[in-house]
Design a protein around this motif. Sequence first.
Motif, PDB file in Angstrom:
ATOM      1  N   LEU A   1       0.843  -1.183   0.000  1.00  0.00           N
ATOM      2  CA  LEU A   1       0.000   0.000   0.000  1.00  0.00           C
ATOM      3  C   LEU A   1       0.885   1.243   0.000  1.00  0.00           C
ATOM      4  O   LEU A   1       1.963   1.247   0.615  1.00  0.00           O
ATOM      5  CB  LEU A   1      -0.907   0.016   1.231  1.00  0.00           C
ATOM      6  N   GLY A   2       0.448   2.287  -0.660  1.00  0.00           N
ATOM      7  CA  GLY A   2       1.245   3.505  -0.725  1.00  0.00           C
ATOM      8  C   GLY A   2       0.384   4.751  -0.674  1.00  0.00           C
ATOM      9  O   GLY A   2      -0.757   4.763  -1.145  1.00  0.00           O
ATOM     10  N   SER A   3       0.950   5.795  -0.088  1.00  0.00           N
ATOM     11  CA  SER A   3       0.268   7.086  -0.016  1.00  0.00           C
ATOM     12  C   SER A   3       1.255   8.185  -0.348  1.00  0.00           C
ATOM     13  O   SER A   3       2.450   8.093  -0.028  1.00  0.00           O
ATOM     14  CB  SER A   3      -0.297   7.309   1.394  1.00  0.00           C
ATOM     15  N   PHE A   4       0.748   9.240  -0.992  1.00  0.00           N
ATOM     16  CA  PHE A   4       1.595  10.397  -1.275  1.00  0.00           C
ATOM     17  C   PHE A   4       1.756  11.290  -0.043  1.00  0.00           C
ATOM     18  O   PHE A   4       2.519  12.257  -0.077  1.00  0.00           O
ATOM     19  CB  PHE A   4       1.001  11.204  -2.429  1.00  0.00           C
ATOM     20  N   CYS A   5       1.051  10.956   1.028  1.00  0.00           N
ATOM     21  CA  CYS A   5       1.184  11.677   2.304  1.00  0.00           C
ATOM     22  C   CYS A   5       2.226  10.974   3.160  1.00  0.00           C
ATOM     23  O   CYS A   5       2.091   9.786   3.472  1.00  0.00           O
ATOM     24  CB  CYS A   5      -0.157  11.716   3.026  1.00  0.00           C
TER      25      CYS A   5
END
Length: 376
Positions: free
Chosen positions: A167-171
């Motif tokens: 899973l990845g987030s730009f935050c």
Amino acid sequence: MDRANVNARRQAQSLENLRVENHALRTQLDDILELAHRNQSILARHQSFELKIIGASHFKELISYIFSELANTSDLDIVTLALVDPRQDLQQMLNDLRIDLQEFPGLLFVRHEHELQTKALLSYKPLLGKYQSHLYGNLYRSCAKKPASVAVIPLVRQNRLIGYLNLGSFCAERFLTTMATDFIERLGSIIAICLENVLNNERLVYIGLTDPLTNVSNRRYVEQRTLEEIARARRQSYGIACMYLDIDFFKKINDEHGHQGGDDVLCEVAKRIKAELRLSDTLGRFGGEEFVVLLINANLQDAMLVAERIRRSIAGKPFTLSDKGHCSTTISIGLTTVSEKHNLGEATAVAREMISRADRALYDAKRSGRNQVRCE
């Protein structure tokens, strides 16, 4: 009179303090209620997602849910999935089942977990924190824009690693090393179970289309695949090639080395042929010592090169038998092609004629001395 005024002011101040405190408490209560409603909504979305993936019976259906529904459900910017496939058997099976893996750029395959280049991932525990290319680069290699923070969740079944959900987030603050991992561990467990379930279902289908001795496709599958590829070649305007292959003097191998020796040769021949093909190509055993190969998006020159590589691979190295003996053999190959200009009429008629021409070319190769490739 002054004392009365002081008391009145004190009472007024006390009332004001109570009003301020009451307003603060109401605000806190509203925030708590809003958070509760939001959490309830998130929980409902996750329950809906879990029901969908649990109900998935096919690999493509499950993967579609993971890449689309999970991102929306959890408000994620990136979702990738890495599956451990040591011998590329999984990729071959999915390809043989006509599942187009290119539809899922976030789906990755690794031969071994050590390819992921970090010992931290070998603990089988979720890893959360800021994205670091030297640790997580391989897991997010399909992403043009890299995440700021990640959660890498091992997918384990019966103490065996089957992959990683990433899973990845730009935050940068979305996934912190201090966060609890109970929820994502549960998510990983459910997805691992669902993956195992759908892959077992696909394997049951695959077994019905596979030759049990050589572990390549059976005749039924090749005939079915041929019709599909003829139709696809028409839509996408490319040519296809067909090879008919027959092991030379196979009866002599059976006579001299027994049926087990013959089976050993059949299995090794299938393995050597397969090694010269792309994942998109089809290899099937048509019966006895005969095989058929279907080359996708190939002209005559391309097909001749592949056929010659196959012929040399069979003739160039002796076969090791189960009884520790050895034998040598060769193979004859008949080859034909169907260009986009000649892919006309009913698909079944085109398929029948193509295989018939390859069979006639094989007969020509046999009659001309064997161990050669002939075209028609």
